[in-house]
Design an enzyme around this catalytic site. Structure first.
Site, short mmCIF file in Angstrom:
data_model
loop_
_atom_site.label_atom_id
_atom_site.label_comp_id
_atom_site.label_asym_id
_atom_site.label_seq_id
_atom_site.Cartn_x
_atom_site.Cartn_y
_atom_site.Cartn_z
N ILE A 68 -9.22 3.60 1.66
CA ILE A 68 -7.56 3.51 0.78
C ILE A 68 -7.75 2.31 -0.02
O ILE A 68 -8.95 1.47 0.33
CB ILE A 68 -6.96 3.15 1.94
CG1 ILE A 68 -7.12 2.46 2.53
CG2 ILE A 68 -7.13 4.67 2.43
CD1 ILE A 68 -5.49 2.03 3.06
N ASP A 69 -7.35 2.38 -1.26
CA ASP A 69 -7.25 1.32 -2.23
C ASP A 69 -7.70 -0.03 -1.57
O ASP A 69 -6.61 -0.38 -0.37
CB ASP A 69 -6.96 1.78 -3.04
CG ASP A 69 -7.31 2.64 -3.90
OD1 ASP A 69 -8.35 3.17 -3.92
OD2 ASP A 69 -5.92 3.49 -4.47
#
Length: 358
Positions: free
Chosen positions: A248-249
């Protein structure tokens, strides 16, 4: 030499819904955008036997006892140096002498994964000087490559593939190409988090972590040390490092699954490929978002930067999603079908009272 073992499946529910990942605004967010990396193709120097920049002095000086880990208090601009080895020797000593860096600093660069090598240098850029082109032709000449035992049964293209250097005392032979991220991407947030309190679940084959914002799940191309996987491994006192199963970012906080075994890591990747893993995101909008089908257009190339446009173009692909009210029970769960789209998903929105600005 890198080896990739075969993985066997391990028991896991057929469909696993990842807990919520929260996209937030944080003062700990390290980077608000990608910065352009500076590429330098280097000229020759007779003093160190290396290919170094014209003019032996660099704009930044480093103390003799300078360390890279833990994260320094100041942030330096990106700097990438490209070297071609002219005299064989220890890689750390060679880089330290060629780039005028303290030995401890170079050792930390290798430790966090910021140094790469290739048996043969890549083709120089169009802006290369005649001297740089001459060096490239010298070290890629067939008669020179035949004398190198490391080039046995390798094509020129195979020899130009880069690999990360993992040992400080690794030996580099003449003609070897080195790429050094002198100022790698940093994640100071890693040193501020109580990682043990972020562990949500521990099983024999996996660990679920509540990832904090401003951190990387598995590291970057030039920093594999300051990552969630590394710090969670240390917090749990594990002998074998945790493995990344998905991403995930960096600016997002939420749940990630880290594998404890190679077999489970392979199994989880298979679940993702088969579409059996879902990610649920909660995002805070500054203003109400209109309900309906929202479309924008994105460049088809998967290589960043991902250019987005509000207008349609023949070279751009549709990126469409449906946005509905959270209280609209009749439409909840129904997919929005739009032909020829890049991706399609459903979003649900609801008001959040008494917001406090961060």
């Amino acid at each position: 030499m890198l080896s990739f073992p075969h993985h066997a499946p391990s028991p896991w529910p057929r469909r696993f819904l990842l807990p919520v990942a929260r996209l937030i605004t944080s003062k700990h967010l390290l980077d608000k955008g990608r910065r352009r990396k500076k590429r330098v193709f280097l000229a020759s120097s007779s003093e160190s036997g290396a290919v170094v920049p014209e003019g032996s002095k660099f704009s930044i000086t480093y103390p003799e006892n300078c360390h890279l880990v833990p994260c320094p208090s100041t942030t330096a601009s990106p700097r990438i140096e490209h070297l071609v080895v002219l005299e064989g020797g220890s890689v750390s000593e060679y880089i330290s002498k060629a780039l005028e860096l303290p030995p401890l600093y170079v050792a930390d660069l290798i430790r966090i994964g910021a140094v790469y090598y290739a048996l043969v240098p890549p083709k120089p850029p169009p802006t290369a000087t005649l001297e740089q082109i001459r060096l490239y032709e010298q070290f890629t000449a067939p008669e020179f490559l035949k004398e190198r035992h490391s080039m046995k049964r390798k094509t020129l293209r195979e020899a130009q593939k880069t690999f990360r250097i993992t040992h400080v005392d690794a030996y580099v032979e003449p003609g070897t190409y080195l790429r050094v991220y002198v100022h790698p991407r940093r994640f100071p947030r890693c040193y501020e988090v109580d990682w043990r309190s972020r562990i949500i679940a521990i099983a024999d084959s996996y660990v679920v972590l509540d990832k904090p914002s401003g951190t990387s799940v598995g590291g970057t191309s030039n920093n594999i040390e300051e990552s969630c996987a590394t710090f969670a491994t240390r917090a749990l006192g594990l002998v074998d490092p945790l493995r990344t199963t998905h991403q995930i970012d960096n600016c997002t906080e939420g749940c990630v699954v880290l594998a404890r075994t190679k077999e489970y890591c392979s199994f989880f990747h298979g679940q993702i490929r088969e579409g059996k893993v879902n990610k649920l995101y909660l995002a805070l909008a500054a203003a109400p978002v209109p309900v309906g089908v929202i479309t924008h257009y994105m460049r088809r190339f998967s290589i960043p930067p991902r250019l987005i446009s509000a207008g349609n173009h023949v070279q751009l692909a549709d990126c469409t999603f449906g946005l509905g009210s959270y209280m609209d029970a009749n439409n909840r769960g129904k997919a929005t079908h739009v032909p020829h789209v890049w991706s399609s998903s459903n979003l649900w929105c609801f008001s959040v009272p008494h917001l406090t600005r961060i």
